[in-house]
Design an enzyme around this catalytic site. Sequence first.
Site, short mmCIF file in Angstrom:
data_model
loop_
_atom_site.label_atom_id
_atom_site.label_comp_id
_atom_site.label_asym_id
_atom_site.label_seq_id
_atom_site.Cartn_x
_atom_site.Cartn_y
_atom_site.Cartn_z
CB SER A 12 -0.71 -0.81 1.02
OG SER A 12 -1.31 -1.68 1.15
N1 SAH Z 1 -0.29 -4.56 3.78
C1 SAH Z 1 -0.27 -5.11 3.20
C2 SAH Z 1 -0.22 -4.33 1.65
C3 SAH Z 1 -1.00 -5.86 0.82
S1 SAH Z 1 -2.59 -6.19 -0.69
C4 SAH Z 1 1.04 -4.47 3.16
O1 SAH Z 1 1.65 -3.93 3.83
O2 SAH Z 1 1.66 -4.75 1.89
C5 SAH Z 1 -4.25 -6.92 0.14
C6 SAH Z 1 -3.22 -8.18 0.40
O3 SAH Z 1 -5.28 -8.93 1.13
C7 SAH Z 1 -3.28 -9.69 -0.83
O4 SAH Z 1 -1.41 -9.75 -0.19
C8 SAH Z 1 -3.62 -10.00 -0.70
O5 SAH Z 1 -3.27 -11.46 -1.41
C9 SAH Z 1 -4.59 -10.15 0.90
N2 SAH Z 1 -6.12 -10.54 0.25
C10 SAH Z 1 -6.76 -10.70 -0.38
N3 SAH Z 1 -7.89 -11.36 0.62
C11 SAH Z 1 -7.52 -12.18 1.95
C12 SAH Z 1 -8.15 -13.03 2.35
N4 SAH Z 1 -9.92 -13.44 2.20
N5 SAH Z 1 -7.54 -13.06 3.54
C13 SAH Z 1 -5.27 -12.94 3.82
N6 SAH Z 1 -5.26 -12.82 2.84
C14 SAH Z 1 -6.08 -11.41 1.80
#
Ligand code: SAH
Length: 213
Positions: free
Chosen positions: A60
């Site tokens: 993000s």
């Molecule tokens: N917090 C992260 C941002 C990641 S983007 C950072 O600091 O880099 C969002 C993430 O959510 C992705 O990696 C995606 O695979 C994950 N995601 C989406 N749906 C999900 C679910 N049901 N359970 C766990 N992870 C999930």
Amino acid sequence: MVSPEQLMQFMLALRNRGVTDNRVLQAMEKVPRHLFVQGHFQPRAYEDLALPIQCGQTISQPTVVGMMTMALKVGPRDKVLEVGTGSGYQAAILSHLARRVYSIERHRPLARQASKLFEELDLVNVTVITGDGSLGLPDQAPFDRILLTAAAEDPPANLLAQLRMGGIMVLPVGQTDAVQHLIVVEKTENGLNYKELAPVRFVPLVEGVAQEP
Ligand code: SAH
């Protein structure tokens, strides 16, 4: 590597763009964002941009991470659940603010990579779990704070159930291609209080653990 000048510019930009909480800024200053980004995007780690990571996901944007962390109002005794570990950047920041952090990711390679980084950075209070975060983590519930970093259409019922009374949950809601909003949900004796913060854009919350090729 990050130079002291680069880091100073980064911190200044965060503050100018509304990340004004000193505890949050101090936590962000401690986390080397370039380690959470790979390859040719690494030189851009200290720009205020979301960047691509493995498995078609994104790390993000720093100001959005800052805003979400501020809205979560994490205290040093809090047990926090993050859904969507991704690169692990947000969880690393939370680890400096909370007592304990659990972070769930549906892509195993991302969970592994983040776990490895937490070990290298000596962030011993973060645990990464490969799983479907929309189910939460019943074994460790209730949580003082819950943060979703993937967009849901509504706050997932399982997660609301695992939030303690008086707890706060922050999440992006809305459909992927439409406008999403960052919202804050507070669980009170009189029900749930909702507050809308800002328009954002996140990858969607997807059910189930990803099957890797
Ligand atoms: N917090 C992260 C941002 C990641 S983007 C950072 O600091 O880099 C969002 C993430 O959510 C992705 O990696 C995606 O695979 C994950 N995601 C989406 N749906 C999900 C679910 N049901 N359970 C766990 N992870 C999930």
